[in-house]
Write a protein that holds these residues in place. Structure first.
Motif, mmCIF file in Angstrom:
data_model
loop_
_atom_site.group_PDB
_atom_site.id
_atom_site.type_symbol
_atom_site.label_atom_id
_atom_site.label_comp_id
_atom_site.label_asym_id
_atom_site.label_seq_id
_atom_site.Cartn_x
_atom_site.Cartn_y
_atom_site.Cartn_z
ATOM 1 N N THR A 189 0.924 -1.192 0.057
ATOM 2 C CA THR A 189 0.127 0.085 0.256
ATOM 3 C C THR A 189 0.985 1.137 -0.103
ATOM 4 O O THR A 189 1.912 1.255 0.275
ATOM 5 N N ALA A 190 0.402 2.554 -0.202
ATOM 6 C CA ALA A 190 1.188 3.391 -0.276
ATOM 7 C C ALA A 190 1.620 3.707 0.976
ATOM 8 O O ALA A 190 2.699 4.213 1.165
ATOM 9 N N ALA A 191 1.014 3.617 2.073
ATOM 10 C CA ALA A 191 1.387 3.529 3.593
ATOM 11 C C ALA A 191 2.545 2.830 3.690
ATOM 12 O O ALA A 191 3.439 3.241 4.485
ATOM 13 N N GLU A 192 2.745 1.581 3.303
ATOM 14 C CA GLU A 192 3.744 0.628 3.672
ATOM 15 C C GLU A 192 4.957 1.181 2.711
ATOM 16 O O GLU A 192 6.187 1.100 3.104
ATOM 17 N N ARG A 193 4.652 1.645 1.421
ATOM 18 C CA ARG A 193 5.708 2.010 0.642
ATOM 19 C C ARG A 193 6.430 3.394 1.372
ATOM 20 O O ARG A 193 7.474 3.395 1.488
ATOM 21 N N ALA A 194 5.362 4.263 1.838
ATOM 22 C CA ALA A 194 5.983 5.528 2.450
ATOM 23 C C ALA A 194 6.896 5.180 3.661
ATOM 24 O O ALA A 194 7.925 5.633 3.987
ATOM 25 N N LEU A 195 6.417 4.368 4.710
ATOM 26 C CA LEU A 195 7.255 3.628 5.634
ATOM 27 C C LEU A 195 8.508 3.093 5.280
ATOM 28 O O LEU A 195 9.499 3.350 5.923
ATOM 29 N N ASP A 196 8.479 2.271 4.131
ATOM 30 C CA ASP A 196 9.859 1.772 3.680
ATOM 31 C C ASP A 196 10.681 2.931 3.134
ATOM 32 O O ASP A 196 11.943 2.764 3.582
ATOM 33 N N ARG A 197 10.176 4.059 2.618
ATOM 34 C CA ARG A 197 11.056 4.976 2.258
ATOM 35 C C ARG A 197 11.786 5.730 3.435
ATOM 36 O O ARG A 197 12.844 5.937 3.311
ATOM 37 N N ALA A 198 10.803 5.825 4.377
ATOM 38 C CA ALA A 198 11.070 6.755 5.666
ATOM 39 C C ALA A 198 12.195 5.932 6.583
ATOM 40 O O ALA A 198 13.259 6.395 7.059
ATOM 41 N N VAL A 199 12.213 4.611 6.739
ATOM 42 C CA VAL A 199 13.119 3.916 7.472
ATOM 43 C C VAL A 199 13.742 2.971 6.940
ATOM 44 O O VAL A 199 14.672 2.193 7.485
ATOM 45 N N GLY A 200 13.747 2.753 5.634
ATOM 46 C CA GLY A 200 14.497 1.871 4.833
ATOM 47 C C GLY A 200 14.507 0.235 4.867
ATOM 48 O O GLY A 200 15.327 -0.412 5.042
ATOM 49 N N THR A 201 13.148 -0.063 5.012
ATOM 50 C CA THR A 201 12.711 -1.605 5.165
ATOM 51 C C THR A 201 12.242 -1.744 3.763
ATOM 52 O O THR A 201 11.977 -1.146 2.736
ATOM 53 N N ASN A 202 11.670 -3.039 3.741
ATOM 54 C CA ASN A 202 11.155 -3.555 2.481
ATOM 55 C C ASN A 202 9.497 -4.259 2.947
ATOM 56 O O ASN A 202 9.318 -5.382 2.605
ATOM 57 N N THR A 203 8.856 -3.628 3.933
ATOM 58 C CA THR A 203 7.669 -4.039 4.313
ATOM 59 C C THR A 203 6.618 -4.414 3.151
ATOM 60 O O THR A 203 5.885 -5.421 3.208
ATOM 61 N N SER A 204 6.768 -3.461 2.221
ATOM 62 C CA SER A 204 5.521 -3.572 1.286
ATOM 63 C C SER A 204 6.191 -4.374 0.046
ATOM 64 O O SER A 204 5.251 -4.833 -0.651
ATOM 65 N N GLY A 205 7.341 -4.861 0.032
ATOM 66 C CA GLY A 205 7.787 -5.738 -1.196
ATOM 67 C C GLY A 205 8.061 -4.895 -2.342
ATOM 68 O O GLY A 205 8.705 -5.454 -3.277
ATOM 69 N N ALA A 206 7.966 -3.685 -2.332
ATOM 70 C CA ALA A 206 8.258 -2.682 -3.420
ATOM 71 C C ALA A 206 9.863 -2.186 -3.433
ATOM 72 O O ALA A 206 10.392 -1.557 -4.360
ATOM 73 N N TYR A 207 10.694 -2.451 -2.489
ATOM 74 C CA TYR A 207 11.978 -2.163 -2.444
ATOM 75 C C TYR A 207 12.652 -3.102 -2.077
ATOM 76 O O TYR A 207 13.422 -3.421 -0.631
ATOM 77 N N PRO A 208 13.124 -4.121 -2.879
ATOM 78 C CA PRO A 208 13.939 -5.459 -2.330
ATOM 79 C C PRO A 208 15.212 -5.235 -2.058
ATOM 80 O O PRO A 208 15.818 -5.996 -1.415
ATOM 81 N N ALA A 209 15.813 -4.170 -2.542
ATOM 82 C CA ALA A 209 17.084 -3.816 -2.311
ATOM 83 C C ALA A 209 17.494 -3.377 -0.955
ATOM 84 O O ALA A 209 18.498 -3.241 -0.470
#
Length: 117
Positions: A63-83
């Motif tokens: 979700t957009a919220a998961e992706r925002a969390l990933d960008r903010a804290v450097g995680t891959n909760t959403s699956g959109a940022y595998p790196a």
């Protein structure tokens, strides 16, 4: 007891959220059109291309919220940022706090410093 409209609205929102969480139909499957109703309404109102199913085309995983969390804290909760997954080149094992503890104490709590014991 006097129940305010706000309280009724919050109760209704909680119930709908609970029901939505129980829905196990995949986004874009039969009976569940791609994306959310709000996204489809936005696409229609702005003449934007239809947002595709979650994780495909122009709609990244999560979700957009998961992706925002990933960008903010450097995680891959959403699956959109595998790196940014834990243990990759850009994100060594453990949390930043664990790695800082390891540096301060010479330990290997995080798993990022196998030379330390």
């Amino acid at each position: 007891m006097h129940v305010t409209p706000l309280l009724r609205g919050l109760a209704a929102a909680a119930m709908l959220t609970t029901l939505a969480a129980c829905d196990n139909t995949r986004d874009g499957s039969r009976g569940n059109p791609p994306s959310t109703a709000m996204q489809r309404a936005y696409d229609k109102a702005t003449d934007a291309p239809r947002t595709s199913a979650d994780g495909t085309g122009n709609n990244p995983a999560g979700t957009a919220a998961e992706r925002a969390l990933d960008r903010a804290v450097g995680t891959n909760t959403s699956g959109a940022y595998p790196a940014q997954s834990d243990g990759t080149r850009g994100n060594p094992p453990g949390t930043a706090a664990e790695r800082a503890y390891d540096r301060a104490t010479g330990s290997n709590t995080s798993g990022a410093n196998p030379r330390n014991r």
